[in-house]
Design a protein around this motif. Structure first.
Motif, short mmCIF file in Angstrom:
data_model
loop_
_atom_site.label_atom_id
_atom_site.label_comp_id
_atom_site.label_asym_id
_atom_site.label_seq_id
_atom_site.Cartn_x
_atom_site.Cartn_y
_atom_site.Cartn_z
N THR A 171 13.66 -32.26 7.61
CA THR A 171 12.61 -33.27 7.48
C THR A 171 13.16 -34.69 7.58
OG1 THR A 171 12.80 -33.16 5.08
CG2 THR A 171 11.09 -31.83 6.10
N SER A 182 11.47 -38.05 9.75
CA SER A 182 10.69 -38.85 8.79
C SER A 182 11.10 -40.31 8.81
CB SER A 182 10.86 -38.30 7.37
OG SER A 182 10.43 -36.96 7.28
N PRO A 197 5.85 -32.66 2.21
CA PRO A 197 7.11 -32.77 2.94
C PRO A 197 8.30 -32.18 2.19
CG PRO A 197 5.91 -34.84 3.07
CD PRO A 197 5.18 -33.97 2.07
N MET A 243 6.63 -37.87 7.14
CA MET A 243 6.94 -37.05 8.30
C MET A 243 6.11 -37.47 9.51
SD MET A 243 7.63 -33.22 6.77
CE MET A 243 7.46 -32.45 8.36
#
Length: 441
Positions: A127, A131, A119, A137
Protein backbone atom coordinates in the motif's frame (compact mmCIF):
# COMPACT_ATOMS: atom_id res chain seq x y z
CA UNK A 1 -57.40 -14.21 -33.73
CA UNK A 2 -57.89 -12.84 -30.23
CA UNK A 3 -56.03 -15.81 -28.79
CA UNK A 4 -53.13 -15.23 -31.18
CA UNK A 5 -52.89 -11.52 -30.27
CA UNK A 6 -53.03 -12.31 -26.60
CA UNK A 7 -50.32 -14.96 -26.99
CA UNK A 8 -48.18 -12.54 -28.97
CA UNK A 9 -48.61 -9.84 -26.31
CA UNK A 10 -47.72 -12.29 -23.57
CA UNK A 11 -44.59 -13.40 -25.41
CA UNK A 12 -43.57 -9.80 -26.04
CA UNK A 13 -44.12 -8.90 -22.39
CA UNK A 14 -42.07 -11.91 -21.31
CA UNK A 15 -39.26 -11.01 -23.70
CA UNK A 16 -39.14 -7.45 -22.41
CA UNK A 17 -39.17 -8.62 -18.82
CA UNK A 18 -36.32 -11.05 -19.34
CA UNK A 19 -34.31 -8.61 -21.42
CA UNK A 20 -34.51 -5.70 -19.00
CA UNK A 21 -31.89 -6.96 -16.50
CA UNK A 22 -29.37 -7.35 -19.32
CA UNK A 23 -30.22 -3.91 -20.66
CA UNK A 24 -29.90 -2.44 -17.19
CA UNK A 25 -26.43 -3.88 -16.62
CA UNK A 26 -23.70 -1.28 -16.27
CA UNK A 27 -20.61 -2.31 -18.23
CA UNK A 28 -17.17 -1.89 -16.65
CA UNK A 29 -14.20 -1.94 -19.05
CA UNK A 30 -10.95 -3.36 -17.65
CA UNK A 31 -7.77 -3.05 -19.74
CA UNK A 32 -4.83 -5.23 -18.70
CA UNK A 33 -1.38 -6.43 -19.75
CA UNK A 34 -1.25 -10.05 -18.57
CA UNK A 35 -0.58 -13.02 -20.83
CA UNK A 36 -0.65 -16.80 -20.57
CA UNK A 37 -1.74 -18.27 -17.25
CA UNK A 38 -2.11 -14.80 -15.73
CA UNK A 39 -4.46 -13.71 -18.51
CA UNK A 40 -6.61 -16.71 -17.63
CA UNK A 41 -6.74 -15.46 -14.02
CA UNK A 42 -8.03 -12.05 -15.15
CA UNK A 43 -10.70 -13.56 -17.37
CA UNK A 44 -11.83 -15.93 -14.63
CA UNK A 45 -12.08 -13.13 -12.05
CA UNK A 46 -14.30 -11.11 -14.35
CA UNK A 47 -16.50 -14.13 -15.04
CA UNK A 48 -16.86 -14.90 -11.33
CA UNK A 49 -17.78 -11.32 -10.50
CA UNK A 50 -20.29 -11.15 -13.34
CA UNK A 51 -21.90 -14.37 -12.14
CA UNK A 52 -22.06 -13.13 -8.54
CA UNK A 53 -24.47 -10.26 -9.26
CA UNK A 54 -26.67 -8.88 -12.04
CA UNK A 55 -26.13 -5.12 -11.97
CA UNK A 56 -22.64 -4.87 -13.43
CA UNK A 57 -20.59 -6.61 -16.10
CA UNK A 58 -16.81 -6.43 -16.16
CA UNK A 59 -15.42 -6.74 -19.69
CA UNK A 60 -11.69 -7.44 -19.93
CA UNK A 61 -9.41 -6.48 -22.81
CA UNK A 62 -5.72 -7.31 -23.24
CA UNK A 63 -3.85 -4.23 -24.50
CA UNK A 64 -0.31 -5.54 -24.93
CA UNK A 65 2.74 -5.18 -22.72
CA UNK A 66 2.77 -3.04 -19.58
CA UNK A 67 4.15 0.02 -21.44
CA UNK A 68 1.70 -0.55 -24.31
CA UNK A 69 -1.25 -0.74 -21.91
CA UNK A 70 -0.20 2.43 -20.11
CA UNK A 71 0.18 4.28 -23.41
CA UNK A 72 -3.17 2.96 -24.65
CA UNK A 73 -4.89 4.17 -21.49
CA UNK A 74 -3.37 7.66 -21.75
CA UNK A 75 -4.31 7.93 -25.44
CA UNK A 76 -7.86 6.74 -24.71
CA UNK A 77 -8.30 9.32 -21.96
CA UNK A 78 -7.20 12.09 -24.29
CA UNK A 79 -9.68 10.82 -26.89
CA UNK A 80 -12.49 10.70 -24.30
CA UNK A 81 -13.01 6.93 -24.36
CA UNK A 82 -10.83 5.57 -21.57
CA UNK A 83 -11.66 2.31 -19.77
CA UNK A 84 -13.00 2.34 -16.23
CA UNK A 85 -10.05 0.30 -14.91
CA UNK A 86 -6.49 0.44 -16.24
CA UNK A 87 -3.82 -1.96 -15.05
CA UNK A 88 -0.56 -0.01 -14.71
CA UNK A 89 2.76 -1.51 -13.68
CA UNK A 90 4.50 0.00 -10.69
CA UNK A 91 6.91 2.14 -12.72
CA UNK A 92 3.94 4.05 -14.13
CA UNK A 93 2.81 5.17 -10.66
CA UNK A 94 4.49 8.59 -10.83
CA UNK A 95 3.02 9.28 -14.24
CA UNK A 96 -0.49 8.33 -13.11
CA UNK A 97 -0.20 10.33 -9.88
CA UNK A 98 0.63 13.48 -11.81
CA UNK A 99 -2.35 13.12 -14.14
CA UNK A 100 -4.90 15.04 -12.05
CA UNK A 101 -8.36 14.62 -13.51
CA UNK A 102 -7.35 11.60 -15.53
CA UNK A 103 -7.73 9.30 -12.54
CA UNK A 104 -10.21 8.82 -9.73
CA UNK A 105 -8.35 8.09 -6.45
CA UNK A 106 -9.45 4.73 -5.10
CA UNK A 107 -9.93 5.99 -1.54
CA UNK A 108 -12.36 8.66 -2.80
CA UNK A 109 -14.27 6.28 -5.04
CA UNK A 110 -14.72 3.64 -2.34
CA UNK A 111 -15.97 6.22 0.16
CA UNK A 112 -18.40 7.79 -2.29
CA UNK A 113 -19.70 4.36 -3.29
CA UNK A 114 -20.29 3.39 0.33
CA UNK A 115 -17.96 0.38 0.21
CA UNK A 116 -16.08 -0.71 3.32
CA UNK A 117 -12.44 0.13 2.72
CA UNK A 118 -9.54 0.14 5.17
CA UNK A 119 -6.05 0.75 3.73
CA UNK A 120 -4.55 -0.78 6.88
CA UNK A 121 -6.01 -4.16 5.88
CA UNK A 122 -3.48 -4.40 3.04
CA UNK A 123 0.19 -5.35 3.34
CA UNK A 124 2.10 -2.13 4.21
CA UNK A 125 4.91 -2.78 1.73
CA UNK A 126 2.31 -2.81 -1.04
CA UNK A 127 0.00 0.00 0.00
CA UNK A 128 2.85 2.40 0.70
CA UNK A 129 3.86 2.31 -2.94
CA UNK A 130 0.41 3.29 -4.17
CA UNK A 131 -0.49 5.84 -1.48
CA UNK A 132 0.08 9.51 -0.81
CA UNK A 133 2.27 10.63 2.08
CA UNK A 134 -0.97 10.86 4.09
CA UNK A 135 -1.70 7.17 3.52
CA UNK A 136 -4.48 7.75 0.97
CA UNK A 137 -4.57 4.89 -1.53
CA UNK A 138 -4.61 6.13 -5.10
CA UNK A 139 -4.90 2.78 -6.87
CA UNK A 140 -5.92 -0.75 -5.95
CA UNK A 141 -3.05 -3.26 -5.58
CA UNK A 142 -3.65 -6.23 -7.84
CA UNK A 143 -0.85 -8.44 -9.12
CA UNK A 144 1.91 -7.45 -6.74
CA UNK A 145 5.25 -9.24 -6.87
CA UNK A 146 8.89 -8.80 -6.05
CA UNK A 147 12.13 -10.01 -7.62
CA UNK A 148 13.47 -13.43 -6.64
CA UNK A 149 16.20 -15.75 -7.90
CA UNK A 150 14.82 -18.79 -9.73
CA UNK A 151 17.19 -21.72 -10.15
CA UNK A 152 17.31 -25.12 -11.83
CA UNK A 153 17.86 -27.75 -9.12
CA UNK A 154 18.69 -30.49 -11.66
CA UNK A 155 21.39 -28.29 -13.18
CA UNK A 156 22.78 -27.58 -9.72
CA UNK A 157 23.12 -31.32 -9.04
CA UNK A 158 24.93 -31.88 -12.34
CA UNK A 159 27.33 -29.03 -11.60
CA UNK A 160 28.11 -30.32 -8.12
CA UNK A 161 26.17 -27.55 -6.38
CA UNK A 162 23.83 -28.17 -3.47
CA UNK A 163 20.26 -27.77 -4.83
CA UNK A 164 18.95 -27.13 -1.33
CA UNK A 165 21.50 -24.43 -0.51
CA UNK A 166 21.33 -21.83 -3.30
CA UNK A 167 23.85 -18.97 -3.36
CA UNK A 168 23.07 -16.09 -1.01
CA UNK A 169 25.64 -13.51 -2.10
CA UNK A 170 26.70 -12.12 -5.46
CA UNK A 171 30.19 -13.67 -5.23
CA UNK A 172 28.52 -17.05 -4.63
CA UNK A 173 26.27 -16.51 -7.68
CA UNK A 174 29.31 -15.70 -9.82
CA UNK A 175 31.05 -18.88 -8.64
CA UNK A 176 27.91 -20.99 -9.22
CA UNK A 177 27.55 -19.48 -12.71
CA UNK A 178 31.09 -20.53 -13.57
CA UNK A 179 30.50 -24.08 -12.34
CA UNK A 180 27.22 -24.33 -14.26
CA UNK A 181 28.92 -23.05 -17.39
CA UNK A 182 31.65 -25.67 -17.03
CA UNK A 183 28.99 -28.36 -16.52
CA UNK A 184 27.39 -27.71 -19.92
CA UNK A 185 25.41 -24.50 -19.62
CA UNK A 186 27.90 -22.71 -21.88
CA UNK A 187 25.45 -20.10 -23.22
CA UNK A 188 24.42 -18.73 -19.84
CA UNK A 189 25.55 -19.36 -16.29
CA UNK A 190 23.09 -16.86 -14.85
CA UNK A 191 20.93 -14.02 -16.13
CA UNK A 192 18.06 -11.69 -15.24
CA UNK A 193 14.91 -10.32 -16.80
CA UNK A 194 13.84 -6.69 -16.33
CA UNK A 195 17.44 -5.40 -16.56
CA UNK A 196 17.06 -2.09 -14.72
CA UNK A 197 14.60 -3.42 -12.15
CA UNK A 198 17.21 -6.04 -11.25
CA UNK A 199 20.42 -4.02 -11.51
CA UNK A 200 19.30 -0.54 -10.41
CA UNK A 201 15.90 -0.44 -8.68
CA UNK A 202 15.82 -3.65 -6.65
CA UNK A 203 19.60 -3.62 -6.28
CA UNK A 204 19.46 -0.21 -4.61
CA UNK A 205 16.69 -1.15 -2.19
CA UNK A 206 18.22 -4.54 -1.29
CA UNK A 207 21.54 -2.80 -0.49
CA UNK A 208 19.92 0.23 1.19
CA UNK A 209 21.44 2.67 -1.31
CA UNK A 210 19.54 5.75 -2.53
CA UNK A 211 18.88 6.06 -6.24
CA UNK A 212 18.17 9.77 -5.94
CA UNK A 213 17.29 12.62 -3.63
CA UNK A 214 13.72 13.18 -2.36
CA UNK A 215 13.40 9.63 -0.97
CA UNK A 216 13.77 8.10 -4.42
CA UNK A 217 11.20 10.52 -5.79
CA UNK A 218 8.54 9.61 -3.23
CA UNK A 219 8.61 13.15 -1.85
CA UNK A 220 8.63 15.17 -5.04
CA UNK A 221 9.09 15.27 -8.78
CA UNK A 222 12.24 17.41 -8.31
CA UNK A 223 14.34 14.36 -7.36
CA UNK A 224 17.91 14.15 -8.70
CA UNK A 225 19.41 10.74 -9.58
CA UNK A 226 22.63 9.96 -7.68
CA UNK A 227 23.14 6.18 -7.98
CA UNK A 228 26.13 6.66 -10.29
CA UNK A 229 28.12 7.89 -7.28
CA UNK A 230 27.75 4.60 -5.39
CA UNK A 231 30.85 2.33 -5.22
CA UNK A 232 28.64 -0.77 -4.88
CA UNK A 233 26.74 0.05 -8.08
CA UNK A 234 30.08 0.46 -9.87
CA UNK A 235 31.33 -2.84 -8.47
CA UNK A 236 28.18 -4.65 -9.61
CA UNK A 237 28.13 -3.25 -13.14
CA UNK A 238 31.89 -3.94 -13.49
CA UNK A 239 31.33 -7.57 -12.45
CA UNK A 240 28.48 -8.02 -14.94
CA UNK A 241 30.57 -6.55 -17.76
CA UNK A 242 33.48 -8.88 -16.98
CA UNK A 243 31.27 -11.98 -16.67
CA UNK A 244 29.40 -11.18 -19.89
CA UNK A 245 32.65 -11.77 -21.82
CA UNK A 246 32.54 -15.56 -21.36
CA UNK A 247 28.75 -15.91 -20.86
CA UNK A 248 28.99 -16.68 -17.15
CA UNK A 249 26.48 -13.86 -17.10
CA UNK A 250 24.40 -13.32 -20.22
CA UNK A 251 22.09 -10.38 -20.78
CA UNK A 252 18.46 -11.31 -21.49
CA UNK A 253 16.85 -8.02 -22.47
CA UNK A 254 15.10 -5.01 -21.02
CA UNK A 255 11.78 -6.65 -20.15
CA UNK A 256 10.73 -10.23 -19.41
CA UNK A 257 10.86 -11.51 -22.99
CA UNK A 258 13.92 -13.58 -22.09
CA UNK A 259 12.25 -15.52 -19.28
CA UNK A 260 11.84 -18.51 -21.57
CA UNK A 261 15.60 -19.02 -21.31
CA UNK A 262 14.97 -20.32 -17.79
CA UNK A 263 11.95 -22.53 -18.48
CA UNK A 264 13.68 -24.01 -21.56
CA UNK A 265 16.68 -24.96 -19.40
CA UNK A 266 19.13 -22.69 -21.23
CA UNK A 267 19.85 -20.43 -18.22
CA UNK A 268 19.93 -22.30 -14.89
CA UNK A 269 19.77 -19.14 -12.73
CA UNK A 270 17.45 -16.21 -13.47
CA UNK A 271 16.49 -13.21 -11.40
CA UNK A 272 12.99 -12.09 -12.29
CA UNK A 273 9.54 -11.50 -10.85
CA UNK A 274 7.95 -13.85 -8.36
CA UNK A 275 4.96 -13.55 -10.70
CA UNK A 276 6.92 -15.82 -13.07
CA UNK A 277 5.65 -18.73 -10.97
CA UNK A 278 2.72 -19.61 -13.25
CA UNK A 279 4.96 -19.95 -16.30
CA UNK A 280 7.61 -21.91 -14.42
CA UNK A 281 5.01 -24.29 -13.05
CA UNK A 282 3.46 -24.82 -16.49
CA UNK A 283 6.58 -24.98 -18.67
CA UNK A 284 9.71 -26.02 -16.74
CA UNK A 285 10.52 -29.71 -17.31
CA UNK A 286 13.02 -29.87 -14.46
CA UNK A 287 13.07 -29.58 -10.68
CA UNK A 288 13.17 -25.90 -9.69
CA UNK A 289 12.99 -23.55 -6.75
CA UNK A 290 13.61 -19.92 -5.92
CA UNK A 291 15.56 -17.99 -3.31
CA UNK A 292 15.97 -14.36 -2.19
CA UNK A 293 17.98 -11.98 -4.35
CA UNK A 294 21.74 -12.12 -3.74
CA UNK A 295 23.63 -9.28 -2.09
CA UNK A 296 27.19 -8.08 -1.63
CA UNK A 297 28.29 -9.13 1.88
CA UNK A 298 30.48 -6.05 2.31
CA UNK A 299 27.49 -3.71 1.85
CA UNK A 300 26.57 -2.35 5.31
CA UNK A 301 23.21 -3.70 6.46
CA UNK A 302 22.51 -5.77 3.33
CA UNK A 303 20.17 -7.36 2.65
CA UNK A 304 17.64 -4.65 3.51
CA UNK A 305 14.17 -5.23 1.98
CA UNK A 306 12.93 -5.60 -1.56
CA UNK A 307 10.39 -3.36 -3.26
CA UNK A 308 7.25 -4.43 -5.03
CA UNK A 309 6.75 -5.01 -8.71
CA UNK A 310 3.72 -6.08 -10.65
CA UNK A 311 0.85 -3.68 -11.12
CA UNK A 312 -2.14 -1.97 -9.59
CA UNK A 313 -5.57 -1.03 -10.89
CA UNK A 314 -6.14 2.66 -11.57
CA UNK A 315 -9.67 4.03 -11.93
CA UNK A 316 -9.97 6.50 -14.78
CA UNK A 317 -11.72 9.84 -14.38
CA UNK A 318 -14.86 11.14 -16.03
CA UNK A 319 -17.21 8.22 -15.32
CA UNK A 320 -20.69 8.25 -13.81
CA UNK A 321 -21.49 7.62 -10.15
CA UNK A 322 -23.20 4.35 -11.13
CA UNK A 323 -20.13 3.19 -13.03
CA UNK A 324 -17.89 4.01 -10.08
CA UNK A 325 -20.25 2.11 -7.81
CA UNK A 326 -19.73 -0.96 -10.00
CA UNK A 327 -15.95 -0.55 -9.97
CA UNK A 328 -16.02 -0.18 -6.17
CA UNK A 329 -18.04 -3.38 -5.77
CA UNK A 330 -15.58 -5.18 -8.04
CA UNK A 331 -12.65 -4.00 -5.91
CA UNK A 332 -14.42 -5.23 -2.77
CA UNK A 333 -14.93 -8.55 -4.57
CA UNK A 334 -11.20 -8.73 -5.41
CA UNK A 335 -10.17 -8.00 -1.81
CA UNK A 336 -12.16 -10.88 -0.33
CA UNK A 337 -9.86 -12.94 1.89
CA UNK A 338 -10.64 -16.35 0.38
CA UNK A 339 -10.36 -14.93 -3.13
CA UNK A 340 -6.96 -13.44 -2.30
CA UNK A 341 -5.83 -16.77 -0.85
CA UNK A 342 -6.83 -18.53 -4.05
CA UNK A 343 -5.19 -15.89 -6.27
CA UNK A 344 -1.95 -16.09 -4.32
CA UNK A 345 -1.70 -19.87 -4.20
CA UNK A 346 -2.64 -20.33 -7.86
CA UNK A 347 -0.88 -17.41 -9.57
CA UNK A 348 2.11 -16.80 -7.32
CA UNK A 349 1.30 -13.11 -6.98
CA UNK A 350 1.34 -11.75 -3.45
CA UNK A 351 -1.76 -11.76 -1.26
CA UNK A 352 -2.55 -8.06 -0.99
CA UNK A 353 -4.24 -8.25 2.44
CA UNK A 354 -2.73 -9.17 5.80
CA UNK A 355 -5.62 -11.54 6.51
CA UNK A 356 -5.04 -13.51 3.31
CA UNK A 357 -1.31 -13.93 4.02
CA UNK A 358 -1.97 -15.00 7.61
CA UNK A 359 -4.57 -17.53 6.49
CA UNK A 360 -2.20 -19.11 3.94
CA UNK A 361 0.64 -19.21 6.46
CA UNK A 362 -1.56 -20.74 9.19
CA UNK A 363 -2.65 -23.49 6.79
CA UNK A 364 0.93 -24.75 6.45
CA UNK A 365 0.86 -24.13 2.70
CA UNK A 366 4.39 -22.68 2.60
CA UNK A 367 5.95 -25.82 4.10
CA UNK A 368 5.45 -27.62 0.81
CA UNK A 369 5.67 -24.53 -1.42
CA UNK A 370 8.22 -22.21 0.22
CA UNK A 371 8.89 -20.50 -3.11
CA UNK A 372 5.58 -18.62 -2.85
CA UNK A 373 6.60 -17.04 0.45
CA UNK A 374 10.05 -15.93 -0.73
CA UNK A 375 8.95 -12.52 -2.09
CA UNK A 376 6.88 -11.80 1.04
CA UNK A 377 9.87 -12.54 3.27
CA UNK A 378 12.01 -10.26 1.11
CA UNK A 379 9.54 -7.39 1.33
CA UNK A 380 9.30 -7.82 5.10
CA UNK A 381 12.99 -8.61 5.66
CA UNK A 382 13.55 -5.31 7.50
CA UNK A 383 11.57 -2.17 8.20
CA UNK A 384 11.79 -0.06 5.01
CA UNK A 385 14.17 2.89 5.02
CA UNK A 386 14.06 6.02 2.88
CA UNK A 387 16.19 4.08 0.40
CA UNK A 388 13.94 1.02 0.28
CA UNK A 389 10.34 2.27 0.47
CA UNK A 390 10.07 2.26 -3.29
CA UNK A 391 10.56 4.78 -6.07
CA UNK A 392 8.28 7.20 -7.81
CA UNK A 393 9.61 8.97 -10.87
CA UNK A 394 7.69 10.54 -13.70
CA UNK A 395 8.47 9.09 -17.16
CA UNK A 396 10.10 6.07 -15.49
CA UNK A 397 9.02 3.84 -18.38
CA UNK A 398 11.11 5.96 -20.75
CA UNK A 399 13.91 6.44 -18.21
CA UNK A 400 14.22 2.68 -17.88
CA UNK A 401 14.98 2.48 -21.60
CA UNK A 402 17.74 5.06 -21.18
CA UNK A 403 19.21 3.12 -18.26
CA UNK A 404 19.03 -0.09 -20.29
CA UNK A 405 20.81 1.55 -23.23
CA UNK A 406 23.69 2.53 -20.99
CA UNK A 407 23.94 -0.91 -19.36
CA UNK A 408 23.92 -2.49 -22.82
CA UNK A 409 26.70 -0.13 -23.95
CA UNK A 410 28.82 -1.19 -20.97
CA UNK A 411 28.15 -4.90 -21.57
CA UNK A 412 29.13 -4.47 -25.23
CA UNK A 413 32.42 -2.82 -24.26
CA UNK A 414 31.42 0.52 -25.80
CA UNK A 415 31.65 2.40 -22.48
CA UNK A 416 33.29 1.82 -19.14
CA UNK A 417 30.90 0.85 -16.34
CA UNK A 418 31.44 4.23 -14.65
CA UNK A 419 30.83 6.16 -17.88
CA UNK A 420 27.66 4.16 -18.45
CA UNK A 421 26.42 4.82 -14.91
CA UNK A 422 27.18 8.53 -15.25
CA UNK A 423 25.32 8.74 -18.55
CA UNK A 424 22.38 6.76 -17.13
CA UNK A 425 22.03 9.25 -14.28
CA UNK A 426 22.61 12.34 -16.43
CA UNK A 427 20.16 11.36 -19.15
CA UNK A 428 17.64 10.24 -16.56
CA UNK A 429 17.89 13.59 -14.80
CA UNK A 430 17.22 15.42 -18.06
CA UNK A 431 14.00 13.42 -18.45
CA UNK A 432 13.01 14.04 -14.83
CA UNK A 433 13.41 17.79 -15.30
CA UNK A 434 11.31 17.68 -18.45
CA UNK A 435 8.59 15.75 -16.63
CA UNK A 436 8.76 18.13 -13.67
CA UNK A 437 8.09 21.09 -16.00
CA UNK A 438 5.08 19.50 -17.65
CA UNK A 439 3.50 17.57 -14.76
CA UNK A 440 0.19 18.88 -13.48
CA UNK A 441 0.07 19.40 -9.72
Amino acid sequence: MTVKLTTFASVAAFALATASPALAQTEIQWWHALTGANNDVVVKLAEEFNASQKDYKVVVAYKGSYPDTLNAGIAAFRAGNSPHILQVFEVGTGTMMSAKGAVKPVHEMMKEAGETFDPKAYLPAITGYYSTSKGEMLSMPFNSSSMVMWYNKDAFKKAGLDPDAPPKTWPEVFEAGKKLKAAGWDKCGFTNAWATWANIEQFGAWHNIPLSTKVNGMEGFDAVLTFNKSPIFLKHWTNLVELQKDKTYDYSGRTNTGEGRFTSGECPIMLTSSGFFGNVKANAKFDWANAPMPYYPDAPGAPQNSIIGGASLWVMGGKTAEEYKGVAKFFTFLSNVDRQVKLHTESGYLPITKAAYEKVKASGFYKDKPYLETPILELNNKEPTENSRGLRYGSLVQIRDVWSEELEAALAGQKSPQAALDAAAERGNQMLRQFERTATR
